[in-house]
Scaffold this motif. Structure first.
Motif, mmCIF file in Angstrom:
data_model
loop_
_atom_site.group_PDB
_atom_site.id
_atom_site.type_symbol
_atom_site.label_atom_id
_atom_site.label_comp_id
_atom_site.label_asym_id
_atom_site.label_seq_id
_atom_site.Cartn_x
_atom_site.Cartn_y
_atom_site.Cartn_z
ATOM 1 N N ALA A 39 0.725 -1.064 0.088
ATOM 2 C CA ALA A 39 -0.021 -0.146 0.113
ATOM 3 C C ALA A 39 0.648 1.265 -0.095
ATOM 4 N N ALA A 40 1.967 1.268 0.482
ATOM 5 C CA ALA A 40 2.902 2.397 0.855
ATOM 6 C C ALA A 40 3.941 2.500 -0.679
ATOM 7 N N LYS A 41 4.470 1.487 -1.036
ATOM 8 C CA LYS A 41 5.418 1.578 -2.014
ATOM 9 C C LYS A 41 5.084 0.892 -3.457
ATOM 10 N N ASP A 78 13.959 6.366 1.949
ATOM 11 C CA ASP A 78 12.634 5.403 2.041
ATOM 12 C C ASP A 78 12.860 4.603 3.167
ATOM 13 N N ILE A 79 11.468 4.198 3.691
ATOM 14 C CA ILE A 79 11.527 3.486 5.001
ATOM 15 C C ILE A 79 10.427 2.737 5.118
ATOM 16 N N TRP A 80 10.499 1.632 5.524
ATOM 17 C CA TRP A 80 9.241 0.776 5.695
ATOM 18 C C TRP A 80 9.423 -0.039 6.816
ATOM 19 N N ILE A 81 8.706 -0.581 7.545
ATOM 20 C CA ILE A 81 8.502 -1.711 8.640
ATOM 21 C C ILE A 81 7.794 -2.662 7.815
ATOM 22 N N GLY A 82 8.503 -3.754 7.760
ATOM 23 C CA GLY A 82 8.134 -5.170 7.018
ATOM 24 C C GLY A 82 7.088 -5.977 8.220
ATOM 25 N N CYS A 92 4.981 -4.863 14.276
ATOM 26 C CA CYS A 92 6.060 -3.941 14.844
ATOM 27 C C CYS A 92 5.425 -2.473 14.438
ATOM 28 N N LEU A 93 4.576 -2.383 13.892
ATOM 29 C CA LEU A 93 4.007 -1.053 13.434
ATOM 30 C C LEU A 93 3.436 -0.208 14.767
ATOM 31 N N ASN A 94 3.439 1.123 14.670
ATOM 32 C CA ASN A 94 2.649 1.648 15.620
ATOM 33 C C ASN A 94 3.551 1.650 17.038
ATOM 34 N N ARG A 95 4.594 1.232 17.063
ATOM 35 C CA ARG A 95 5.373 1.032 18.340
ATOM 36 C C ARG A 95 6.450 2.090 18.640
ATOM 37 N N GLY A 96 6.327 3.084 17.685
ATOM 38 C CA GLY A 96 7.609 3.869 17.697
ATOM 39 C C GLY A 96 9.079 3.635 17.157
ATOM 40 N N TYR A 97 9.073 2.521 16.451
ATOM 41 C CA TYR A 97 10.201 1.950 16.053
ATOM 42 C C TYR A 97 10.542 2.859 14.851
ATOM 43 N N GLY A 98 9.509 3.119 14.055
ATOM 44 C CA GLY A 98 9.725 4.025 12.610
ATOM 45 C C GLY A 98 10.394 5.211 13.005
ATOM 46 N N THR A 99 9.777 6.043 14.033
ATOM 47 C CA THR A 99 10.196 7.280 14.661
ATOM 48 C C THR A 99 11.518 7.174 15.084
ATOM 49 N N ARG A 100 12.066 5.957 15.865
ATOM 50 C CA ARG A 100 13.336 5.835 16.084
ATOM 51 C C ARG A 100 14.430 5.548 14.890
ATOM 52 N N CYS A 103 -1.650 9.486 -1.309
ATOM 53 C CA CYS A 103 -2.803 8.667 -0.707
ATOM 54 C C CYS A 103 -2.390 7.956 0.653
ATOM 55 N N ASN A 104 -1.172 8.392 1.268
ATOM 56 C CA ASN A 104 -0.832 7.858 2.426
ATOM 57 C C ASN A 104 -0.657 8.838 3.785
ATOM 58 N N PRO A 105 -1.667 9.386 4.139
ATOM 59 C CA PRO A 105 -1.860 10.408 5.107
ATOM 60 C C PRO A 105 -1.277 10.048 6.364
ATOM 61 N N ARG A 106 -1.345 8.840 6.650
ATOM 62 C CA ARG A 106 -0.559 8.293 8.037
ATOM 63 C C ARG A 106 1.082 8.651 7.804
ATOM 64 N N ALA A 107 1.498 8.372 6.770
ATOM 65 C CA ALA A 107 2.837 8.727 6.526
ATOM 66 C C ALA A 107 3.105 10.214 6.472
ATOM 67 N N HIS A 108 2.214 11.034 6.092
ATOM 68 C CA HIS A 108 2.528 12.286 6.028
ATOM 69 C C HIS A 108 2.429 12.743 7.556
ATOM 70 N N ARG A 109 1.733 12.400 8.353
ATOM 71 C CA ARG A 109 1.549 12.832 9.781
ATOM 72 C C ARG A 109 2.800 12.412 10.275
ATOM 73 N N PHE A 110 3.216 11.149 9.999
ATOM 74 C CA PHE A 110 4.509 10.528 10.534
ATOM 75 C C PHE A 110 5.749 11.624 10.212
ATOM 76 N N TYR A 111 6.052 11.964 9.087
ATOM 77 C CA TYR A 111 7.041 12.911 8.610
ATOM 78 C C TYR A 111 7.006 14.244 9.179
ATOM 79 N N GLU A 112 5.580 14.768 9.331
ATOM 80 C CA GLU A 112 5.462 16.006 9.859
ATOM 81 C C GLU A 112 5.975 16.103 11.215
ATOM 82 N N ARG A 113 5.378 14.929 12.137
ATOM 83 C CA ARG A 113 5.844 14.862 13.326
ATOM 84 C C ARG A 113 7.273 14.942 13.742
ATOM 85 N N LEU A 114 8.208 14.586 12.572
ATOM 86 C CA LEU A 114 9.528 14.394 12.772
ATOM 87 C C LEU A 114 10.161 15.819 12.148
HETATM 88 C C1 LIG Z 1 5.604 5.001 8.275
HETATM 89 C C2 LIG Z 1 6.177 3.868 9.295
HETATM 90 C C3 LIG Z 1 7.552 3.684 8.955
HETATM 91 C C4 LIG Z 1 5.988 4.619 10.676
HETATM 92 O O1 LIG Z 1 6.696 3.703 11.427
HETATM 93 P P1 LIG Z 1 5.673 3.296 12.855
HETATM 94 O O2 LIG Z 1 6.719 2.535 13.865
HETATM 95 O O3 LIG Z 1 4.573 2.571 12.532
HETATM 96 O O4 LIG Z 1 5.402 4.678 13.468
HETATM 97 P P2 LIG Z 1 5.573 5.373 14.984
HETATM 98 O O5 LIG Z 1 4.936 4.075 16.095
HETATM 99 O O6 LIG Z 1 6.895 5.602 15.139
HETATM 100 O O7 LIG Z 1 4.638 6.583 14.854
HETATM 101 C C5 LIG Z 1 3.220 6.143 14.740
HETATM 102 C C6 LIG Z 1 2.879 6.922 13.185
HETATM 103 O O8 LIG Z 1 3.125 6.061 12.186
HETATM 104 C C7 LIG Z 1 2.307 6.314 11.275
HETATM 105 N N1 LIG Z 1 1.947 5.068 10.651
HETATM 106 C C8 LIG Z 1 1.413 3.962 11.562
HETATM 107 N N2 LIG Z 1 1.223 2.865 10.570
HETATM 108 C C9 LIG Z 1 1.344 3.334 9.609
HETATM 109 C C10 LIG Z 1 0.991 2.598 8.101
HETATM 110 N N3 LIG Z 1 0.444 1.433 7.986
HETATM 111 N N4 LIG Z 1 1.344 3.511 7.188
HETATM 112 C C11 LIG Z 1 1.892 4.416 7.221
HETATM 113 N N5 LIG Z 1 1.970 5.312 8.316
HETATM 114 C C12 LIG Z 1 1.694 4.467 9.423
HETATM 115 C C13 LIG Z 1 1.004 7.209 11.607
HETATM 116 O O9 LIG Z 1 1.464 8.438 11.440
HETATM 117 C C14 LIG Z 1 1.170 6.452 13.014
HETATM 118 O O10 LIG Z 1 0.478 7.667 13.975
HETATM 119 P P3 LIG Z 1 -0.938 8.152 13.673
HETATM 120 O O11 LIG Z 1 -1.273 7.292 12.849
HETATM 121 O O12 LIG Z 1 -1.430 8.213 15.102
HETATM 122 O O13 LIG Z 1 -0.667 9.323 13.211
HETATM 123 C C15 LIG Z 1 5.421 2.517 9.267
HETATM 124 O O14 LIG Z 1 4.079 2.807 9.862
HETATM 125 C C16 LIG Z 1 5.415 1.529 8.015
HETATM 126 O O15 LIG Z 1 6.372 1.033 7.608
HETATM 127 N N6 LIG Z 1 4.247 1.849 7.415
HETATM 128 C C17 LIG Z 1 4.254 1.337 5.842
HETATM 129 C C18 LIG Z 1 5.100 1.685 4.909
HETATM 130 C C19 LIG Z 1 5.166 3.353 4.709
HETATM 131 O O16 LIG Z 1 4.000 4.120 4.760
HETATM 132 N N7 LIG Z 1 6.439 3.838 4.740
HETATM 133 C C20 LIG Z 1 6.504 5.502 4.498
HETATM 134 C C21 LIG Z 1 6.035 5.850 3.235
HETATM 135 S S1 LIG Z 1 7.111 5.619 1.998
#
Ligand SMILES: CC(C)(COP(=O)(O)OP(=O)(O)OC[C@H]1O[C@@H](n2cnc3c(N)ncnc32)[C@H](O)[C@@H]1OP(=O)(O)O)[C@@H](O)C(=O)NCCC(=O)NCCS
Length: 173
Positions: free
Chosen positions: A29-31, A88-92, A96-104, A129-140
């Motif tokens: 969905a993301a890439k 480029d970043i993704w958690i596979g 492990c999503l939504n546990r702060g690992y992506g932020t770290r 079309c990936n608003p959660r990723a937008h919020r994620f980057y904006e928070r950083l």
């Molecule tokens: C984006 C991503 C790296 C964030 O890592 P994370 O460890 O899940 O994020 P954190 O726990 O540090 O922070 C939580 C935030 O991550 C984002 N996030 C969580 N799950 C997500 C998902 N499936 N897709 C996109 N963003 C996501 C959101 O902003 C979330 O907070 P919110 O929904 O309350 O706004 C990770 O969710 C991911 O790999 N998603 C799929 C691939 C992707 O979207 N990559 C980035 C775009 S190229």
């Protein structure tokens, strides 16, 4: 977040896990489902690229790539000045999503990019079309720059400028 995240270079031994992550719906969905040609790319060392695996307690959980977009050979970013890095970043692993690992992972990558004094700004290009990723980057601290098409993908470009130094000077890209 309870556990420490480490980044280490990816190697050909990571082939299977990267291919497994490529099949996960949240990654597609993301890439998209484009072929990153891992078998070839993991074996090629390029001085304009870092291919990194994120680990938690020794378990690979995600991938992070840092490139110098001015020197990357496909010229994905088009004509661009020096002094940038693109990520480029993704958690596979879905658990492990939504546990702060992506932020770290991003904090470690940002430190790594700005450790080079020549780097003035970092770019990311999430799909529009990936608003959660937008919020994620904006928070950083990333700031929205422009909507732009890369091939068939419509993306938002975000930029993080090097933080100002204590003396108040900031590099500009
Ligand atoms: C984006 C991503 C790296 C964030 O890592 P994370 O460890 O899940 O994020 P954190 O726990 O540090 O922070 C939580 C935030 O991550 C984002 N996030 C969580 N799950 C997500 C998902 N499936 N897709 C996109 N963003 C996501 C959101 O902003 C979330 O907070 P919110 O929904 O309350 O706004 C990770 O969710 C991911 O790999 N998603 C799929 C691939 C992707 O979207 N990559 C980035 C775009 S190229």
């Amino acid at each position: 977040m309870s556990r420490a995240v480490k980044l280490r270079p990816a190697t050909p031994n990571d082939l299977e896990v990267l291919q497994y992550w490529d099949r996960q719906p949240h990654v597609i969905a993301a890439k998209g489902d484009g072929d990153w040609q891992w078998e070839t790319e993991l074996a090629r060392r390029r001085d304009w690229r870092e291919q990194l695996i994120a680990e938690v307690d020794g378990r690979p959980i995600g991938y992070l790539e840092i490139i110098d977009p001015a020197r990357e050979e496909s010229q994905y970013w088009g004509c661009i000045a020096g002094g940038h890095r693109a990520l480029d970043i993704w958690i596979g692993e879905k658990d492990c999503l939504n546990r702060g690992y992506g932020t770290r992972m991003m904090q470690l990558a940002i430190e790594r990019c700005f450790a080079d004094p020549a780097v003035a700004a970092i770019l990311v290009d999430p799909l529009d079309c990936n608003p959660r990723a937008h919020r994620f980057y904006e928070r950083l601290g990333f700031e929205y720059v422009v909507r732009r098409c890369f091939g068939e993908d419509s993306c938002f470009v975000y930029r993080l400028a090097r933080p100002e130094t204590a003396s108040g000077n900031a590099n500009t890209a």
